[in-house]
Design an enzyme around this catalytic site. Sequence first.
Site, PDB file in Angstrom:
ATOM      1  CB  THR B  15      -1.064  -0.130   1.295  1.00 14.85           C
ATOM      2  OG1 THR B  15      -1.736  -1.512   1.284  1.00 14.85           O
ATOM      3  CG2 THR B  15      -2.017   1.025   1.100  1.00 14.85           C
ATOM      4  N   GLY B  16       1.722   1.407  -1.043  1.00 19.15           N
ATOM      5  CA  GLY B  16       2.530   2.685  -1.258  1.00 19.15           C
ATOM      6  C   GLY B  16       1.395   3.621  -2.313  1.00 19.15           C
ATOM      7  CB  ALA B  17       2.520   6.153  -4.563  1.00 19.43           C
ATOM      8  CG  ASN B 109       7.285   1.378 -14.225  1.00 22.31           C
ATOM      9  OD1 ASN B 109       6.377   1.383 -15.237  1.00 22.31           O
ATOM     10  ND2 ASN B 109       7.363   2.065 -13.545  1.00 22.31           N
ATOM     11  CE  LYS B 196       4.690   3.723 -18.072  1.00 21.75           C
ATOM     12  NZ  LYS B 196       3.992   3.172 -16.540  1.00 21.75           N
ATOM     13  CG  ASN B 200       8.893   3.814 -17.321  1.00 19.81           C
ATOM     14  OD1 ASN B 200       8.682   4.781 -16.702  1.00 19.81           O
ATOM     15  ND2 ASN B 200       8.171   2.820 -17.266  1.00 19.81           N
ATOM     16  CG  ASN B 204      11.892   6.147 -14.535  1.00 23.59           C
ATOM     17  OD1 ASN B 204      11.667   6.438 -13.299  1.00 23.59           O
ATOM     18  ND2 ASN B 204      11.261   5.762 -15.535  1.00 23.59           N
ATOM     19  CB  SER B 266       8.903   6.321  -9.889  1.00 19.39           C
ATOM     20  OG  SER B 266       9.361   5.423 -10.835  1.00 19.39           O
ATOM     21  CD  GLU B 278      10.486  -0.353  -9.309  1.00 19.40           C
ATOM     22  OE1 GLU B 278      10.086   0.536 -10.066  1.00 19.40           O
ATOM     23  OE2 GLU B 278       9.264  -1.401  -9.075  1.00 19.40           O
TER      24      GLU B 278
END
Lengths: 317, 317
Positions: B15-17, B109, B196, B200, B204, B266, B278
């Site tokens: 239960t993060g963002a 991701n 994606k 990314n 990122n 992120s 990540e």
Amino acid sequence: METNEKTFRYAIIGTGAVGGFYGGMLAKAGFDVHFLVHSDYPQVHQKGLVVKSVLGDFSLPAVNAYPSVEEMPECDVAIVALKATHNYLLKDMLPHVLSKNGTVVLLQNGLGEEAEISTIQNVQHVIAGICFVCVSKTGPGYIHHLDYGTVQLAHYTSDDSPAGITSIMRRIVEDFGNADIPVDCSEDLIESRWRKLVWNIPFNGLSVVLNNHTAGLVNNPDIRVLILDIMKEIGEGAHAFGRTIPHSFIEKMIDDTIKMKPYYPSMKLDFDSGRPLEIETMYYSPIQAALGKNVPLPRTSMLYRQLRFFNSTRKGL
Amino acid sequence: METNEKTFRYAIIGTGAVGGFYGGMLAKAGFDVHFLVHSDYPQVHQKGLVVKSVLGDFSLPAVNAYPSVEEMPECDVAIVALKATHNYLLKDMLPHVLSKNGTVVLLQNGLGEEAEISTIQNVQHVIAGICFVCVSKTGPGYIHHLDYGTVQLAHYTSDDSPAGITSIMRRIVEDFGNADIPVDCSEDLIESRWRKLVWNIPFNGLSVVLNNHTAGLVNNPDIRVLILDIMKEIGEGAHAFGRTIPHSFIEKMIDDTIKMKPYYPSMKLDFDSGRPLEIETMYYSPIQAALGKNVPLPRTSMLYRQLRFFNSTRKGL
């Protein structure tokens, strides 16, 4: 050997770390050397040069220093040790200081600057002097030579073919040798330039982008892989010009760097001091040269873009 | 449509963002949602979730929160919203919370995580949920949804062939739609993942290496060239798997980013907050996947090495 050849008179165009060190060595040995000095002129004119060197410290309390080429005497050999970013000045400078059929010895990194210099008035020969030296200017007229020192000379040819060892090179080698400058001859400028780029491209660029010294880069396992990949890529660039860089050479570059004391490459020192960076001649020129032979250099190109980004965003510019 | 199908019970694993936002949307709509909450458990257990969202703010004063999977009820669908760096925990977690023949919706991701998850006990279906959303956790139980929000669902197949639109996907799409979550279906997970990555991988990584936000990167002329080069390279990676990323898609990614408000991706937020990055799933997995098809991704590999360097040298780790 014939002895009726007159002794060369040398001009040092740009008395920074490299020009001050090699010009200082020649002057110390008694050669007729004339220094063009930009911002440090008052100090060098009055106090001369002080060189702290691993080969032995020395002072030259009086040197022939000039604030502009107009005041310099005609010289047989102009040793150009400007930042490559200032080479656009040479077409106006050299005709003042170089005698007819004169020789330029270009002590610079990068690739491809010789071609344009060879077209300047009075320039008959262009000899690249590829410096393997750790030297910095620590103050006006103060030079600190930390490590290494060899100059590798290679004669430029307009068709990029190997020039071999030319007679003018031999004379300069002899002078340098008599001045205790470690000197070495290459028959092939193009091969020598690409070999130098093998080290320069990864270490200069990554030291800026990753904000670290040679040891911090080469001892990090990921960056060592990246450096090897970049070095192999430069090998492909050389190969596009018919020159071979053996893997053993790349391995030696890595091993030598591991053994070196932690060192900030010149581009990192320039970056941190707010000085212009030699990005175009060290990165853009080889990228474009290889691309002209249909060989892309993707990692080198990426480093080029990252360097230009940092250069455009750094403070103090 | 048959109506004898029972309503899905949802577990939110992490239960993060992302988990807090999408789980919160489902709970707000009246779905039976159970949240696994790690460090924020005391706050979420007592005060629930507060979501500030461009789609409309809402509070959930009481949610089903659990500090460990052992206490959770059996769920039909486990929405996994852990950092990919914690996926190694799933083989022990999922059997506790997922009913037999259950479905995992993986909101992450990167590339290639579905294969291992599909082998975990009780997992029958793995559906990737590729999130196009700007959302951050601003405090324990506090979620801020800044922009976008679409989840693109795509069904995993063990042979990487396009799964099409499966019946389980349709049911989840229906639930998400009823919870006002913008949702979209892809027939082909591999194509969706590589698309994606087109955004990314450059944004990122470069935001960390060049210490800048999306606008600072995309509006710099050199970095825009580099981003385009990296995006084309990702297109070559996709092509190695028989998927085509048209140039118009790449152009749209650039144009959309130019129009976005300056945004820290992120990975940059994780970097600056000292959280794990990540890097492996977003960089190493696609690099290795493409290399397995004899397609090297040199720029992506260089970014990977640079990121690992920064990750290894940053403070606070």
